[in-house]
Scaffold this active site. Structure first.
Site, mmCIF file in Angstrom:
data_model
loop_
_atom_site.group_PDB
_atom_site.id
_atom_site.type_symbol
_atom_site.label_atom_id
_atom_site.label_comp_id
_atom_site.label_asym_id
_atom_site.label_seq_id
_atom_site.Cartn_x
_atom_site.Cartn_y
_atom_site.Cartn_z
ATOM 1 N N TYR A 124 0.820 -1.215 0.000
ATOM 2 C CA TYR A 124 0.000 0.000 0.000
ATOM 3 C C TYR A 124 0.854 1.264 0.000
ATOM 4 C CZ TYR A 124 -4.702 -1.892 0.795
ATOM 5 O OH TYR A 124 -5.921 -2.500 0.663
ATOM 6 N N LYS A 174 3.057 -15.303 1.914
ATOM 7 C CA LYS A 174 3.281 -15.987 0.637
ATOM 8 C C LYS A 174 4.782 -16.265 0.550
ATOM 9 C CE LYS A 174 1.772 -17.528 -3.359
ATOM 10 N NZ LYS A 174 0.876 -18.688 -3.471
ATOM 11 N N ASP A 206 -3.048 -18.309 -0.133
ATOM 12 C CA ASP A 206 -4.032 -19.010 -0.982
ATOM 13 C C ASP A 206 -4.705 -20.132 -0.205
ATOM 14 O OD1 ASP A 206 -1.522 -20.195 -0.974
ATOM 15 O OD2 ASP A 206 -1.544 -20.796 -3.083
ATOM 16 N N ASP A 230 -6.595 -7.063 3.839
ATOM 17 C CA ASP A 230 -7.705 -6.388 3.153
ATOM 18 C C ASP A 230 -8.606 -7.424 2.493
ATOM 19 O OD1 ASP A 230 -9.190 -4.232 1.991
ATOM 20 O OD2 ASP A 230 -8.117 -4.590 0.105
ATOM 21 N N ASP A 234 -12.550 -9.167 3.865
ATOM 22 C CA ASP A 234 -13.804 -9.155 3.092
ATOM 23 C C ASP A 234 -14.332 -10.580 2.931
ATOM 24 O OD1 ASP A 234 -13.620 -6.382 2.738
ATOM 25 O OD2 ASP A 234 -14.249 -6.483 0.642
HETATM 26 C C1 IPM Z 1 -10.526 -1.304 3.819
HETATM 27 C C2 IPM Z 1 -10.727 -0.612 2.507
HETATM 28 C C3 IPM Z 1 -9.567 0.336 2.261
HETATM 29 C C4 IPM Z 1 -8.295 -0.498 2.212
HETATM 30 C C5 IPM Z 1 -9.711 1.209 1.010
HETATM 31 C C6 IPM Z 1 -10.993 2.010 1.046
HETATM 32 C C7 IPM Z 1 -8.539 2.113 0.836
HETATM 33 O O1 IPM Z 1 -10.888 -1.548 1.482
HETATM 34 O O2 IPM Z 1 -10.397 -0.606 4.835
HETATM 35 O O3 IPM Z 1 -10.496 -2.532 3.832
HETATM 36 O O4 IPM Z 1 -7.981 -1.085 1.176
HETATM 37 O O5 IPM Z 1 -7.613 -0.570 3.230
HETATM 38 MG MG MG Z 2 -11.033 -3.560 2.166
#
Ligand code: IPM
Ligand code: MG
Length: 349
Positions: A124, A174, A206, A230, A234
């Site tokens: 990042y 990884k 993975d 990240d 999700d």
């Molecule tokens: C998160 C989001 C952020 C990230 C974005 C909005 C920059 O996806 O907080 O998970 O990638 O960290």
């Molecule tokens: Mg995110």
């Protein structure tokens, strides 16, 4: 955010005045008002606050802006400015809600994990980065860098957290391909030696992605880098049924920021359809970690559970009844919080 503040004010009605709220702009609205995704005024408000509650920041109307003006920059810069190097993303499947998971209930029942994501380093923020021209062709470049101290400090947080939970850390990398991951693995292993009471295993990312779906109950604390965290967070959100349920806490040595794990959902903005639970649960984490108000934090979490158990649903959650609105869900949780809090307080007396 309005619903989270509503619940905090409901807490105040029971226990007396506690909070002083200040509002700052960040992301898209800040770009519109000040031409910067993180105005100086917002930085100073956050620096002077005991804790920051953050609402989601983006929308398609800002997508074409120059990269430094994208709403996400507001969030990324804030993480840097406040020194928030660790991000906690819990994903817990409540028994009564196992049915709304994207997976079969019997597979997810009992899932209770926390992703500990490194938040200030990795691909990042690494340099060099950019889009460069070379030999008449453009190339996009990003760099994954981890310094030892960056891995050490987040690893300590993960082991400390595991001590308060089920004494198990899964470090995800990884290392079969990336040097940054090999160093990560080495450092995590070394830090792990000072926590002999905590079990440590290493997984490739993975394989971890696969096992999160295949056997989510095997995880306790998942420690990983910025990018993998990240993505995996999700993925983990779908175990619980909706990313609209999941809070997060970003912590540094001094500062702390709390935000839902979800984004801004621009497709439903302004329609009173968003699930406020993640924002409200983030406020609960704030009470727990920044203000040491465990009773109040638990009361909010209990209230969320109660209201969901009753079958109240926002449109993101599957259910039999007609879905309710953001504000109504907020009202019900605020009310249930006061009830839970009063019971907890009378028990204490
Ligand atoms: C998160 C989001 C952020 C990230 C974005 C909005 C920059 O996806 O907080 O998970 O990638 O960290
Ligand atoms: Mg995110």
């Amino acid at each position: 955010m309005a619903e989270a503040v509503k619940v905090l004010k409901a807490v105040e009605e029971v226990v007396g005045p506690l909070f002083s709220f200040q509002t700052g702009l960040v992301g898209g609205c800040a770009v519109d008002a000040t031409a910067s995704p993180l105005p100086a005024e917002t930085i100073s408000i956050c620096n002077n606050a005991r804790a920051v509650l953050l609402g989601a920041v983006g929308g398609p109307q800002w997508d074409s802006k120059r990269p430094e003006l994208r709403p996400e920059q507001g969030l990324l810069q804030l993480r840097q400015r406040l020194g928030l190097y660790v991000n906690l993303r819990p994903a817990k499947v409540l028994d009564s809600l196992a049915r709304i998971s994207a997976l079969k209930p019997e597979r997810v029942r009992g899932t209770d994990l926390v992703i500990v994501r490194e938040l200030m380093g990795g691909i990042y923020f690494g340099n060099p980065r950019g889009i460069f021209a070379k030999n008449g062709e453009r190339m996009g470049v990003n760099t994954e860098i981890y310094r030892e101290h960056e891995v050490e400090r987040v690893a300590h947080r993960a082991f400390q957290l595991a001590r308060l939970r089920h004494q198990k850390v899964t470090s995800v990398d990884k290392a079969n391909v990336l040097e940054s991951s090999r160093l990560w693995r080495e450092v995590v292993t070394r830090i792990g030696r000072s926590y002999p009471d905590v079990g440590l295993e290493h997984l490739y990312v993975d394989s971890c992605a696969m096992q999160l779906i295949g056997c989510p109950t095997r995880f306790d604390v998942i420690l990983t880098n910025n990018m993998f965290g990240d993505i995996l967070s999700d993925e983990a959100s779908m175990l619980t049924g909706s990313i609209g349920l999941l809070p997060s806490a970003s912590l540094g040595e001094h500062a702390a920021l709390y935000e839902p794990a979800h984004g801004s959902a621009p497709d439903i903005a302004g329609r009173n359809r968003a699930n406020p639970v993640a924002a409200i649960a983030s406020a609960a984490l704030m009470l727990r970690y920044s203000f040491r108000m465990e009773t109040e934090a638990s009361a909010i979490e209990e209230a969320i559970e109660r209201v969901l158990k009753r079958g109240v649903r926002t449109p993101d959650l599957p259910g039999k009844r007609r879905p309710t609105t953001t504000t109504h869900m907020g009202d019900l949780i605020a009310e249930a919080t006061q009830k839970a809090l009063k019971t907890a307080r009378s028990r204490k007396k």
